[in-house]
Design a protein around this motif. Structure first.
Motif, PDB file in Angstrom:
ATOM      1  N   VAL A 111     -15.964   0.619  -5.347  1.00  0.00           N
ATOM      2  CA  VAL A 111     -14.870   0.071  -6.141  1.00  0.00           C
ATOM      3  C   VAL A 111     -14.915  -1.458  -6.138  1.00  0.00           C
ATOM      4  O   VAL A 111     -15.564  -2.074  -5.295  1.00  0.00           O
ATOM      5  CB  VAL A 111     -13.494   0.540  -5.600  1.00  0.00           C
ATOM      6  CG1 VAL A 111     -13.359   2.052  -5.675  1.00  0.00           C
ATOM      7  CG2 VAL A 111     -13.264   0.074  -4.171  1.00  0.00           C
ATOM      8  N   GLU A 112     -14.191  -2.031  -7.096  1.00  0.00           N
ATOM      9  CA  GLU A 112     -13.973  -3.485  -7.122  1.00  0.00           C
ATOM     10  C   GLU A 112     -12.507  -3.712  -7.437  1.00  0.00           C
ATOM     11  O   GLU A 112     -11.958  -3.107  -8.364  1.00  0.00           O
ATOM     12  CB  GLU A 112     -14.840  -4.173  -8.165  1.00  0.00           C
ATOM     13  CG  GLU A 112     -14.627  -5.685  -8.189  1.00  0.00           C
ATOM     14  CD  GLU A 112     -15.564  -6.435  -9.122  1.00  0.00           C
ATOM     15  OE1 GLU A 112     -15.620  -7.676  -9.010  1.00  0.00           O
ATOM     16  OE2 GLU A 112     -16.230  -5.795  -9.953  1.00  0.00           O
ATOM     17  N   HIS A 113     -11.880  -4.573  -6.661  1.00  0.00           N
ATOM     18  CA  HIS A 113     -10.468  -4.895  -6.879  1.00  0.00           C
ATOM     19  C   HIS A 113     -10.171  -6.303  -6.377  1.00  0.00           C
ATOM     20  O   HIS A 113     -10.947  -6.890  -5.620  1.00  0.00           O
ATOM     21  CB  HIS A 113      -9.549  -3.868  -6.193  1.00  0.00           C
ATOM     22  CG  HIS A 113      -9.830  -3.693  -4.726  1.00  0.00           C
ATOM     23  ND1 HIS A 113      -9.343  -4.550  -3.772  1.00  0.00           N
ATOM     24  CD2 HIS A 113     -10.571  -2.775  -4.074  1.00  0.00           C
ATOM     25  CE1 HIS A 113      -9.760  -4.158  -2.577  1.00  0.00           C
ATOM     26  NE2 HIS A 113     -10.510  -3.081  -2.733  1.00  0.00           N
TER      27      HIS A 113
ATOM     28  N   VAL B 224     -23.608   5.769  -1.221  1.00  0.00           N
ATOM     29  CA  VAL B 224     -23.762   4.677  -0.253  1.00  0.00           C
ATOM     30  C   VAL B 224     -22.495   4.552   0.581  1.00  0.00           C
ATOM     31  O   VAL B 224     -21.413   4.927   0.143  1.00  0.00           O
ATOM     32  CB  VAL B 224     -24.038   3.312  -0.932  1.00  0.00           C
ATOM     33  CG1 VAL B 224     -25.392   3.276  -1.594  1.00  0.00           C
ATOM     34  CG2 VAL B 224     -22.933   2.932  -1.904  1.00  0.00           C
ATOM     35  N   ASP B 225     -22.661   4.010   1.772  1.00  0.00           N
ATOM     36  CA  ASP B 225     -21.498   3.561   2.521  1.00  0.00           C
ATOM     37  C   ASP B 225     -21.470   2.037   2.395  1.00  0.00           C
ATOM     38  O   ASP B 225     -22.265   1.457   1.642  1.00  0.00           O
ATOM     39  CB  ASP B 225     -21.520   4.060   3.964  1.00  0.00           C
ATOM     40  CG  ASP B 225     -22.671   3.527   4.822  1.00  0.00           C
ATOM     41  OD1 ASP B 225     -23.438   2.655   4.358  1.00  0.00           O
ATOM     42  OD2 ASP B 225     -22.797   3.990   5.970  1.00  0.00           O
TER      43      ASP B 225
ATOM     44  N   ARG C 288     -19.439   7.946  13.202  1.00  0.00           N
ATOM     45  CA  ARG C 288     -18.460   7.857  12.116  1.00  0.00           C
ATOM     46  C   ARG C 288     -18.202   6.413  11.713  1.00  0.00           C
ATOM     47  O   ARG C 288     -18.021   6.090  10.565  1.00  0.00           O
ATOM     48  CB  ARG C 288     -17.156   8.554  12.538  1.00  0.00           C
ATOM     49  CG  ARG C 288     -16.074   8.500  11.503  1.00  0.00           C
ATOM     50  CD  ARG C 288     -16.397   9.437  10.327  1.00  0.00           C
ATOM     51  NE  ARG C 288     -15.369   9.319   9.324  1.00  0.00           N
ATOM     52  CZ  ARG C 288     -15.547   8.777   8.118  1.00  0.00           C
ATOM     53  NH1 ARG C 288     -16.707   8.313   7.763  1.00  0.00           N
ATOM     54  NH2 ARG C 288     -14.564   8.705   7.267  1.00  0.00           N
ATOM     55  N   GLU C 289     -18.149   5.525  12.687  1.00  0.00           N
ATOM     56  CA  GLU C 289     -17.932   4.111  12.415  1.00  0.00           C
ATOM     57  C   GLU C 289     -18.909   3.293  13.257  1.00  0.00           C
ATOM     58  O   GLU C 289     -19.198   3.657  14.392  1.00  0.00           O
ATOM     59  CB  GLU C 289     -16.489   3.702  12.735  1.00  0.00           C
ATOM     60  CG  GLU C 289     -15.475   4.373  11.822  1.00  0.00           C
ATOM     61  CD  GLU C 289     -14.047   3.998  12.166  1.00  0.00           C
ATOM     62  OE1 GLU C 289     -13.789   3.547  13.298  1.00  0.00           O
ATOM     63  OE2 GLU C 289     -13.198   4.169  11.292  1.00  0.00           O
TER      64      GLU C 289
ATOM     65  N   TYR D 274     -15.815   2.435  -0.636  1.00  0.00           N
ATOM     66  CA  TYR D 274     -14.531   2.662   0.030  1.00  0.00           C
ATOM     67  C   TYR D 274     -14.307   4.158   0.238  1.00  0.00           C
ATOM     68  O   TYR D 274     -14.097   4.910  -0.719  1.00  0.00           O
ATOM     69  CB  TYR D 274     -13.427   2.038  -0.822  1.00  0.00           C
ATOM     70  CG  TYR D 274     -12.067   1.977  -0.197  1.00  0.00           C
ATOM     71  CD1 TYR D 274     -11.891   1.808   1.168  1.00  0.00           C
ATOM     72  CD2 TYR D 274     -10.936   2.065  -0.989  1.00  0.00           C
ATOM     73  CE1 TYR D 274     -10.635   1.735   1.728  1.00  0.00           C
ATOM     74  CE2 TYR D 274      -9.667   1.992  -0.445  1.00  0.00           C
ATOM     75  CZ  TYR D 274      -9.519   1.833   0.915  1.00  0.00           C
ATOM     76  OH  TYR D 274      -8.273   1.760   1.460  1.00  0.00           O
ATOM     77  N   ALA D 275     -14.346   4.577   1.492  1.00  0.00           N
ATOM     78  CA  ALA D 275     -14.214   5.998   1.824  1.00  0.00           C
ATOM     79  C   ALA D 275     -12.913   6.596   1.294  1.00  0.00           C
ATOM     80  O   ALA D 275     -12.904   7.744   0.834  1.00  0.00           O
ATOM     81  CB  ALA D 275     -14.311   6.192   3.338  1.00  0.00           C
ATOM     82  N   MET D 276     -11.825   5.846   1.334  1.00  0.00           N
ATOM     83  CA  MET D 276     -10.527   6.369   0.882  1.00  0.00           C
ATOM     84  C   MET D 276     -10.541   6.719  -0.609  1.00  0.00           C
ATOM     85  O   MET D 276      -9.858   7.637  -1.041  1.00  0.00           O
ATOM     86  CB  MET D 276      -9.410   5.367   1.169  1.00  0.00           C
ATOM     87  CG  MET D 276      -9.213   5.086   2.646  1.00  0.00           C
ATOM     88  SD  MET D 276      -8.464   6.467   3.519  1.00  0.00           S
ATOM     89  CE  MET D 276      -6.805   6.344   2.920  1.00  0.00           C
TER      90      MET D 276
END
Length: 148
Positions: A130-132, A40-41, A65-66, A123-125
């Motif tokens: 993720v979760e933070h 997913v994005d 891309r965005e 998160y692409a990076m």
């Protein structure tokens, strides 16, 4: 007018957060324009999590891309209504973020284990969901808050 109807109930909000977190625990990878557990994005995670709780939202039209040109914000307003004040953000809200230039990223807020809010997002990076904790830097990226 909100395409998804009335605001989420407390139980729907909890289910929305729990569903988004399954993408973290399952190790779902980032995939541009992905809309499934294969990848997913950021918009795909939002779409999948809302659909899973029975409150599907209209997808963002195909994008490069965005999602530039206000498309991402337009999708949020059409589905979730106008934003709420940022200082009122809480778990279950959807945030629109800007890293450079135009808004190009969305995430969902969870309840951080040590207080405050966490951010759940594809998160692409990091190449995955993720979760933070939302620290000062991440808070600075948030430009608008939407309440499903």
């Amino acid at each position: 007018m909100r395409a998804i109807g009335p605001p989420l109930s407390a139980s729907e909000t909890a289910a929305f957060i729990a569903e988004a977190r399954t993408y973290v625990t399952d190790g779902v990878r980032f995939r541009h324009q992905g809309r499934s557990r294969r990848g997913v994005d950021c918009a795909g995670l939002l779409l999948a999590s809302m659909a899973a709780i029975g409150r599907p939202i209209t997808d963002l039209a195909a994008y490069g891309r965005e999602p530039l040109g206000g498309g991402l914000r337009g999708m949020l307003v059409a589905n979730l209504g106008e934003p709420v004040p940022k200082d009122e953000m809480r778990p279950g809200d959807v945030v629109l973020m800007r890293f450079r230039g135009e808004p190009t990223h969305v995430g969902m807020l969870g309840d951080y284990v040590h207080g405050g809010c966490s951010l759940i997002h594809a998160y692409a990076m990091m190449k995955k969901v993720v979760e933070h904790r939302i620290d000062e830097e991440w808070d600075g990226y948030i430009i608008e808050v939407f309440r499903p």
